[in-house]
Design an enzyme around this catalytic site. Structure first.
Site, mmCIF file in Angstrom:
data_model
loop_
_atom_site.group_PDB
_atom_site.id
_atom_site.type_symbol
_atom_site.label_atom_id
_atom_site.label_comp_id
_atom_site.label_asym_id
_atom_site.label_seq_id
_atom_site.Cartn_x
_atom_site.Cartn_y
_atom_site.Cartn_z
ATOM 1 N N THR A 69 6.954 25.188 -25.926
ATOM 2 C CA THR A 69 6.653 25.001 -24.504
ATOM 3 C C THR A 69 6.607 23.537 -24.095
ATOM 4 O OG1 THR A 69 5.430 27.082 -24.435
ATOM 5 C CG2 THR A 69 4.982 25.495 -22.684
ATOM 6 N N THR B 10 -0.006 6.307 -3.638
ATOM 7 C CA THR B 10 -0.858 6.459 -4.816
ATOM 8 C C THR B 10 -1.669 5.207 -5.120
ATOM 9 O OG1 THR B 10 0.709 8.032 -5.777
ATOM 10 C CG2 THR B 10 -0.884 7.040 -7.274
ATOM 11 N N GLY C 162 9.803 4.400 6.345
ATOM 12 C CA GLY C 162 8.628 3.873 5.661
ATOM 13 C C GLY C 162 8.744 2.379 5.416
ATOM 14 N N SER D 117 0.842 -1.195 0.000
ATOM 15 C CA SER D 117 0.000 0.000 0.000
ATOM 16 C C SER D 117 0.877 1.245 0.000
ATOM 17 C CB SER D 117 -0.921 -0.014 1.234
ATOM 18 O OG SER D 117 -1.567 1.227 1.395
ATOM 19 N N THR E 176 5.280 7.999 -5.594
ATOM 20 C CA THR E 176 4.749 9.331 -5.331
ATOM 21 C C THR E 176 5.891 10.261 -4.936
ATOM 22 O OG1 THR E 176 2.704 8.314 -4.557
ATOM 23 C CG2 THR E 176 3.051 10.627 -4.005
ATOM 24 N N ASP F 139 13.508 4.344 -5.628
ATOM 25 C CA ASP F 139 12.118 3.958 -5.849
ATOM 26 C C ASP F 139 11.360 5.142 -6.441
ATOM 27 O OD1 ASP F 139 9.516 2.991 -5.815
ATOM 28 O OD2 ASP F 139 9.670 2.145 -3.799
ATOM 29 N N ASP G 245 7.786 0.611 2.922
ATOM 30 C CA ASP G 245 8.233 0.271 1.572
ATOM 31 C C ASP G 245 9.754 0.371 1.442
ATOM 32 O OD1 ASP G 245 8.069 3.030 1.956
ATOM 33 O OD2 ASP G 245 7.352 3.453 -0.066
ATOM 34 N N ARG G 246 10.347 1.370 2.095
ATOM 35 C CA ARG G 246 11.796 1.560 2.006
ATOM 36 C C ARG G 246 12.538 0.415 2.694
ATOM 37 N NH1 ARG G 246 12.964 7.667 3.733
ATOM 38 N NH2 ARG G 246 14.851 7.348 2.480
#
Length: 258
Positions: free
Chosen positions: A185, A10, A108, A7, A133, A130, A110-111
């Site tokens: 642009t 995002t 975190g 989880s 987000t 990684d 995930d880390r």
């Protein structure tokens, strides 16, 4: 079979494993208001469409950086898979590595999961980038211990901020421009975003290596890992399934078997 749930800020990714063999992954947007009942309707239909039996799932493991979502995912595991999930960061759950930073409780999930699997797959010392987000740079030493890192805004977040804060700049897609000097642009924005991130990656990798004092392997994960790895020699390996496989490894380290 094992259901590994990653989880992030995002997306939520549901990975299904038969032992340590990857079977299938499904993802949905991370909405903290989504209930366990809503998750199971979505997940069961996708499993059915892919010829997978939900009753074959006998164990679950959860890694989350969103506390509100974590609660609903734990409820999902308890209610529909008849067992207590292994939850990264929960009391009694071991990672098998040391977290050698000033405030280990702030790292975190995930880390830490990435650190575990990156060291298993590639050895150390290493830098794990990684692309989520946030874009994170994590340092793992030769023994597999987590040594800290750096957090930068993710590229999609940067694009949205540029669009939201500017009256005349369009919202553009992420792709490498053929030249760094844009002639209108859109290409100027694509160059600034893409090559600016490549410059950040190369600069951060060089600074981390210099500060650490040793040569280090660089592994990239996340949805945009390949897009950047193909244009810079700073990244040696890409591994999109790193986090899910790390969850499986931590499940195993905590006595889990499937």
């Amino acid at each position: 079979m094992l259901l590994a749930i990653d989880s992030g800020n995002t997306n939520v990714v549901f990975g299904i494993f038969d032992g340590t063999d990857f079977v299938k992954a499904f993802r949905c947007a991370n909405d903290p208001k989504r209930t366990a009942d809503e998750y199971i309707v979505w997940l069961s239909e996708l499993m059915k469409l892919n010829g997978l039996d939900m009753d074959a799932i006998t164990a679950t493991v959860v890694g989350s950086v969103v506390p509100e979502t974590e609660f609903n995912l734990i409820s999902l595991c308890r209610r529909y898979f008849d067992g207590e999930p292994v939850v990264i960061g929960a009391p009694g759950v071991t990672l098998g590595i040391e977290v050698l930073i000033d405030r280990p409780e702030q790292a975190g999930a995930d880390r830490l999961v990435n650190a575990v699997q990156a060291h298993i797959s590639y050895g150390g010392p290493l830098i794990c980038i990684d692309f989520g987000t946030a874009t994170t740079f994590d340092v793992v030493d030769g023994d597999g211990n987590y040594r800290g890192g750096a957090i930068a805004p993710g590229i999609n977040l940067s694009l949205k901020a540029l669009y939201d804060a500017s009256a005349k700049l369009p919202l553009v897609g992420i792709e490498p421009s053929e030249t760094v000097i844009g002639r209108e642009t859109k290409t100027a924005m694509q160059s600034g975003i893409y090559w600016g991130y490549v410059g950040m990656i190369e600069g951060m990798v060089e600074r981390i290596r210099r500060e650490y004092g040793e040569d280090m392997k660089v592994i990239a994960t996340g949805g945009l890992a390949e897009l950047f790895a193909e244009r810079t020699v700073a990244i040696q390996h890409t591994d999109r399934s790193l986090t899910l496989r790390g969850l499986v490894e931590i499940f195993r380290r905590n006595g889990g078997t499937v």
